[in-house]
Scaffold this active site. Structure first.
Site, mmCIF file in Angstrom:
data_model
loop_
_atom_site.group_PDB
_atom_site.id
_atom_site.type_symbol
_atom_site.label_atom_id
_atom_site.label_comp_id
_atom_site.label_asym_id
_atom_site.label_seq_id
_atom_site.Cartn_x
_atom_site.Cartn_y
_atom_site.Cartn_z
ATOM 1 N N GLU A 107 0.836 -1.210 0.000
ATOM 2 C CA GLU A 107 0.000 0.000 0.000
ATOM 3 C C GLU A 107 0.866 1.253 0.000
ATOM 4 O OE1 GLU A 107 -2.637 1.407 -0.523
ATOM 5 O OE2 GLU A 107 -4.393 0.591 0.474
ATOM 6 N N ASP A 111 -4.755 4.901 6.156
ATOM 7 C CA ASP A 111 -5.398 6.011 6.861
ATOM 8 C C ASP A 111 -6.327 5.406 7.919
ATOM 9 O OD1 ASP A 111 -6.699 8.365 7.531
ATOM 10 O OD2 ASP A 111 -7.451 8.802 5.551
HETATM 11 P P1 5GP Z 1 -7.995 3.879 4.293
HETATM 12 O O1 5GP Z 1 -8.853 2.833 3.682
HETATM 13 O O2 5GP Z 1 -6.885 3.331 5.165
HETATM 14 O O3 5GP Z 1 -8.824 4.905 5.048
HETATM 15 O O4 5GP Z 1 -7.342 4.711 3.141
HETATM 16 C C1 5GP Z 1 -6.432 4.147 2.257
HETATM 17 C C2 5GP Z 1 -6.483 4.808 0.899
HETATM 18 O O5 5GP Z 1 -6.997 6.130 0.979
HETATM 19 C C3 5GP Z 1 -5.099 4.939 0.309
HETATM 20 O O6 5GP Z 1 -4.751 3.815 -0.450
HETATM 21 C C4 5GP Z 1 -5.228 6.206 -0.529
HETATM 22 O O7 5GP Z 1 -5.738 5.876 -1.809
HETATM 23 C C5 5GP Z 1 -6.259 7.034 0.189
HETATM 24 N N1 5GP Z 1 -5.645 8.042 1.082
HETATM 25 C C6 5GP Z 1 -5.642 8.046 2.444
HETATM 26 N N2 5GP Z 1 -5.015 9.119 2.928
HETATM 27 C C7 5GP Z 1 -4.601 9.823 1.852
HETATM 28 C C8 5GP Z 1 -3.856 11.051 1.703
HETATM 29 O O8 5GP Z 1 -3.439 11.730 2.657
HETATM 30 N N3 5GP Z 1 -3.608 11.446 0.417
HETATM 31 C C9 5GP Z 1 -4.025 10.758 -0.668
HETATM 32 N N4 5GP Z 1 -3.732 11.251 -1.860
HETATM 33 N N5 5GP Z 1 -4.734 9.601 -0.576
HETATM 34 C C10 5GP Z 1 -5.003 9.146 0.682
#
Ligand code: 5GP
Length: 185
Positions: A107, A111
């Site tokens: 990954e 987040d």
């Molecule tokens: P999660 O499912 O853990 O909340 O988020 C994972 C996905 O969210 C990452 O693979 C990415 O695509 C997107 N993402 C999370 N935080 C960020 C960020 O700060 N910037 C960007 N560009 N994408 C993010």
């Protein structure tokens, strides 16, 4: 926009350099050495998560010094938003057989942990021999799901970041360093 500047302004947001490309290169090499040691003789399959992880993926596997295979998954993204919608759907499935294989999910950033939680469940259904996760970035304060991250490049604050594969409305993935939004999350 100046792609070589330490401060960049895009769409009304000001981003400052958070992690320099040299630091990313150094850490990616360390992760590659560690993973190569841990998986010696195991022929792991690295699963890249499209689109964000492509640049990290390409750099990471070039630091892997053992035999390995690769495949890709694509999940629904944030779209143009800066925060997770709380939903995730599969846009592209794997093409490889994962039963009885050592799987490593790659990954760009974790987040909330929702995407990893989703992928772990999806892959586990196919009975891999082992399943681990490597992420370049981890927003530890934002993670709500009970997930295990086996290899983490950098823990970062809960700020929106772009560059090195990470986008803002599909753009800026080609920035060589990682930049964080200064005004807002
Ligand atoms: P999660 O499912 O853990 O909340 O988020 C994972 C996905 O969210 C990452 O693979 C990415 O695509 C997107 N993402 C999370 N935080 C960020 C960020 O700060 N910037 C960007 N560009 N994408 C993010």
């Amino acid at each position: 926009m100046n792609y070589n500047s330490d401060i960049i302004s895009v769409n009304g947001g000001v981003f400052e350099k958070l992690i320099d490309e040299k630091e990313i290169e150094r850490r990616t090499s360390e992760l590659g050495v560690q993973i190569s040691k841990d998986y010696e003789g195991k022929l792991p399959i690295f699963i890249g998560v499209l689109n964000g992880s492509v640049i990290f993926f390409a750099d990471l596997i070039r630091n892997i010094s053992i035999d390995c295979e690769v495949d890709f998954l694509k999940l629904s993204s944030y779209g143009d938003a800066k925060i997770s919608s709380g939903k995730v759907t599969l846009l592209k499935d794997l093409n490889c057989q994962i039963e009885n294989r050592h799987i490593i999910i790659v990954e760009d950033i974790v987040d909330t942990g929702l995407s990893i939680d989703y992928m772990e469940k999806l892959i586990s259904e196919h009975k891999p021999k082992s399943l681990k996760v490597v992420t370049l970035l981890h927003k530890a304060e934002a993670t709500k799901y009970q997930i295990t991250l086996d290899y983490v490049g950098f823990k970062i604050p809960n700020r929106f970041v772009i560059g090195y594969g990470l986008d803002h409305s599909q753009k800026y993935r080609n920035l060589r360093s990682i930049y964080a939004l200064t005004n807002g999350k």
